[in-house]
Design an enzyme around this catalytic site. Structure first.
Site, mmCIF file in Angstrom:
data_model
loop_
_atom_site.group_PDB
_atom_site.id
_atom_site.type_symbol
_atom_site.label_atom_id
_atom_site.label_comp_id
_atom_site.label_asym_id
_atom_site.label_seq_id
_atom_site.Cartn_x
_atom_site.Cartn_y
_atom_site.Cartn_z
ATOM 1 C CB SER A 1 -0.932 0.121 1.193
ATOM 2 O OG SER A 1 -0.128 0.428 2.492
ATOM 3 C CB VAL B 1 -0.255 5.711 3.832
ATOM 4 C CG1 VAL B 1 -1.157 6.789 4.879
ATOM 5 C CG2 VAL B 1 -0.450 4.269 4.137
ATOM 6 C CE LYS C 1 -3.136 -0.171 4.217
ATOM 7 N NZ LYS C 1 -2.947 -0.898 5.638
ATOM 8 C CG ASP D 1 1.458 -7.452 10.186
ATOM 9 O OD1 ASP D 1 2.487 -7.755 10.514
ATOM 10 O OD2 ASP D 1 1.378 -6.478 8.940
HETATM 11 P P1 ADP Z 1 1.289 -1.142 5.203
HETATM 12 O O1 ADP Z 1 0.573 -2.295 5.006
HETATM 13 O O2 ADP Z 1 1.930 -0.425 4.095
HETATM 14 O O3 ADP Z 1 2.110 -1.654 6.652
HETATM 15 P P2 ADP Z 1 -0.239 0.621 7.276
HETATM 16 O O4 ADP Z 1 -1.752 0.489 7.258
HETATM 17 O O5 ADP Z 1 0.570 0.004 8.336
HETATM 18 O O6 ADP Z 1 0.273 -0.193 5.880
HETATM 19 O O7 ADP Z 1 0.537 2.061 6.799
HETATM 20 C C1 ADP Z 1 1.727 2.377 6.552
HETATM 21 C C2 ADP Z 1 2.249 3.581 7.535
HETATM 22 O O8 ADP Z 1 1.312 4.671 7.027
HETATM 23 C C3 ADP Z 1 2.209 3.497 8.933
HETATM 24 O O9 ADP Z 1 3.264 2.638 9.378
HETATM 25 C C4 ADP Z 1 2.058 4.616 9.276
HETATM 26 O O10 ADP Z 1 3.159 5.547 9.739
HETATM 27 C C5 ADP Z 1 1.277 5.381 8.277
HETATM 28 N N1 ADP Z 1 -0.372 5.441 8.459
HETATM 29 C C6 ADP Z 1 -0.990 4.591 8.084
HETATM 30 N N2 ADP Z 1 -2.351 5.058 8.462
HETATM 31 C C7 ADP Z 1 -2.209 5.977 9.111
HETATM 32 C C8 ADP Z 1 -3.145 6.965 9.917
HETATM 33 N N3 ADP Z 1 -4.610 6.671 9.691
HETATM 34 N N4 ADP Z 1 -2.704 8.163 10.537
HETATM 35 C C9 ADP Z 1 -1.369 8.385 10.516
HETATM 36 N N5 ADP Z 1 -0.347 7.675 9.758
HETATM 37 C C10 ADP Z 1 -1.080 6.332 9.075
HETATM 38 MN MN MN Z 2 1.956 -1.554 8.605
#
Ligand code: ADP
Ligand code: MN
Length: 496
Positions: free
Chosen positions: A244, A246, A269, A385
């Site tokens: 993903s 973000v 995302k 995870d």
């Molecule tokens: P991945 O599957 O790539 O690990 P994540 O959902 O963990 O996806 O998102 C990757 C990164 O993006 C996170 O580690 C965080 O730093 C940032 N992130 C994701 N969602 C949010 C959010 N709602 N607010 C702030 N940061 C976010």
């Molecule tokens: Mn993650």
């Protein structure tokens, strides 16, 4: 002074050799071309998408938008022709292969619903389906056994869809094709070796495109959100992962269609539409009977959208249980918009990156213990995870993120996932100096309410797997009678 003036000596700017130089000619041409066709605007500089910059920023983008519209119209026409051609004949021929838009990155008719219905959670456990124990269904002369040739042939054809996404199986599925077991097995063998070959080829390609943030289609969807006033500005990328990307965005003024107020700052995302990464996730979903029906019928593009959908529903469950997590704003295809954890474009740090004092560390630990229990008991979810990478520290507490892969405890591997989560959490806090932190086995029991007594890792793991197996058998044997999932009470049926 001579009335005609002295002839100015023309300054010779280049030699004959230069004029004849092919090198120079090439350079000049390149310069000219670059002036005529400027490169697409770089993503990194300035706001990524705002209300103004998109539609004129790039000719390429415009052309792609137009082409997309054209292709869509063409396909709609094709569908009409297909319908007319087939009428209500029993055998139908699919025109799928003549479509303009490649099926894996296109919108089929049902996808054209612009905003997804976010109210219903289709991931709640259905009644599991089982193969009849007797090996046949029906009565009298209508009896069908599982060896019935026609049924079996059709099943084989349907199973073809489960082959690797890159593996073209043609449109036999639409034609009610029947395959013998022999043919099916040969095909399956071939599909597997193709899959391995194509994975190798893909590795290189993937690498080179990893930098480009999003594809034109995603850009277009993001633009639509800005255009609809839902988002003010998409400022830039926060994180690029394997599965993903973000983005950060400022929320817009207009509410969503279901009247949700948009938070001032949002995280977007985008689930990657390149498919190979997602195949690694098969194990989360393949054995999950909740998906048996849906999964086998979906094409890979829809499966990716399903991850986004799953994350949305899981976040909603967590929200309802009062677990600190991003709040869902809207889901659109493979794009999930949620509230931003952090402030002024700066995302909250991951637990692994923040240095907490011992008091906060202890506080964080007890909070996570409590969240894991509620996640399990109230949301009926296992994060699957969970680690210091997917927990953010914000406002003096821990926030859980990244729940697209979360499963119900009754997932055939649900307890193993839970054990892994427990191991990560235990190790992190024990290393972090929290004396009270339970070890992974104690934590597992505390979260699940199970009482596994094994005092070493190997035996513990074995007992977990035995429980999972027992649960599977129970599902298979009791089929529709299993009601413990859907009603209240403890989620799994292990403790019966
Ligand atoms: P991945 O599957 O790539 O690990 P994540 O959902 O963990 O996806 O998102 C990757 C990164 O993006 C996170 O580690 C965080 O730093 C940032 N992130 C994701 N969602 C949010 C959010 N709602 N607010 C702030 N940061 C976010
Ligand atoms: Mn993650």
């Amino acid at each position: 002074q001579c009335p005609w003036g002295a002839p100015k000596t023309a300054s010779i700017s280049c030699s004959l050799a230069d004029v004849m130089s092919e090198q120079l000619a090439k350079e000049l041409q390149l310069e000219e071309e670059n002036a005529a066709f400027p490169e697409a605007v770089a993503v990194a500089e300035g706001p990524f998408i705002t209300g103004e910059n998109i539609d004129t920023s790039s000719d390429l983008m415009l052309a792609q938008m137009l082409q997309m519209e054209f292709d869509r119209e063409y396909d709609a026409q094709l569908r009409r022709e297909e319908k007319k051609f087939n009428g209500d004949s029993k055998v139908s021929i699919s025109f799928e292969n003549y479509r303009k838009v490649h099926p894996f990155d296109s919108d089929s008719s049902e996808d054209e619903v612009d905003w997804q219905d976010t109210r219903h959670d289709p991931y709640r456990a259905d009644k599991p389906t089982t193969t009849p124990k007797k090996g046949f269904i029906g009565k009298g002369k209508d009896i069908t056994t599982k060896h019935d040739e026609v049924v079996c042939g059709r099943k084989n054809t349907a199973r073809m869809e489960n082959f690797a996404p890159e593996f073209q199986v043609g449109d036999g599925i639409g034609m009610d094709l029947k395959l013998s077991n022999q043919v099916f097995n040969a095909l399956k063998q071939h599909a597997y070796s193709e899959e391995r070959r194509s994975a190798r080829l893909h590795e290189k390609k993937e690498h080179s495109t990893a930098e480009k943030a999003v594809d034109p289609k995603t850009r277009l969807l993001l633009y639509k959100m800005v255009n609809a006033g839902m988002l003010e500005t998409i400022t830039g990328c926060i994180s690029t992962g394997k599965e993903s990307v973000v983005f950060h965005a400022y929320g817009g003024k207009s509410a969503t269609e279901d009247d949700k107020v948009i938070p001032p700052e949002c995280a977007i995302k985008v689930f990657k539409t390149t498919l190979n990464e997602f195949k690694n996730r098969d194990k989360y979903i393949k054995d999950d009977y909740r998906f048996k029906d849906r999964f086998s019928k979906l094409n890979p593009r829809k499966i990716i959208r399903m991850w986004a959908e799953k994350e949305m529903h899981n976040l909603t469950r967590m929200q309802n249980a009062g677990i600190p997590c991003p709040q869902v704003v809207i889901l659109k295809k493979h794009i999930l918009v949620m509230s931003f954890i952090g402030q002024d474009q700066v995302p909250a740090p991951k637990l692994k990156d923040v240095k907490l004092n011992s008091e906060d560390m202890k506080k964080a630990y007890y909070q996570i213990l409590n969240m894991m229990q509620r996640l399990y008991k109230e949301c009926k979810l296992v994060h699957a995870d969970l680690s210091e990478y997917n927990m953010l520290w914000h406002d003096g507490k821990v926030w859980l993120i990244d729940v697209s892969q979360s499963v119900e405890p009754t997932h055939p591997h649900g307890l193993e996932f839970l054990f892994r989560d427990c191991r990560n959490v235990s190790q992190f806090f024990q290393k972090g100096g929290v004396a009270e932190a339970l070890n992974e086995r104690e934590l597992f029991n505390a979260v699940s309410g199970l009482n596994i007594t094994a005092d070493n890792e190997v035996d513990f793991q074995a007992e977990i797997e035995a429980l999972e197996k027992m649960n599977e058998d129970h599902v298979q044997n009791h089929g529709k009678k299993v009601s413990t999932f859907s009603s209240d009470g403890d989620p799994p049926i292990y403790n019966e």
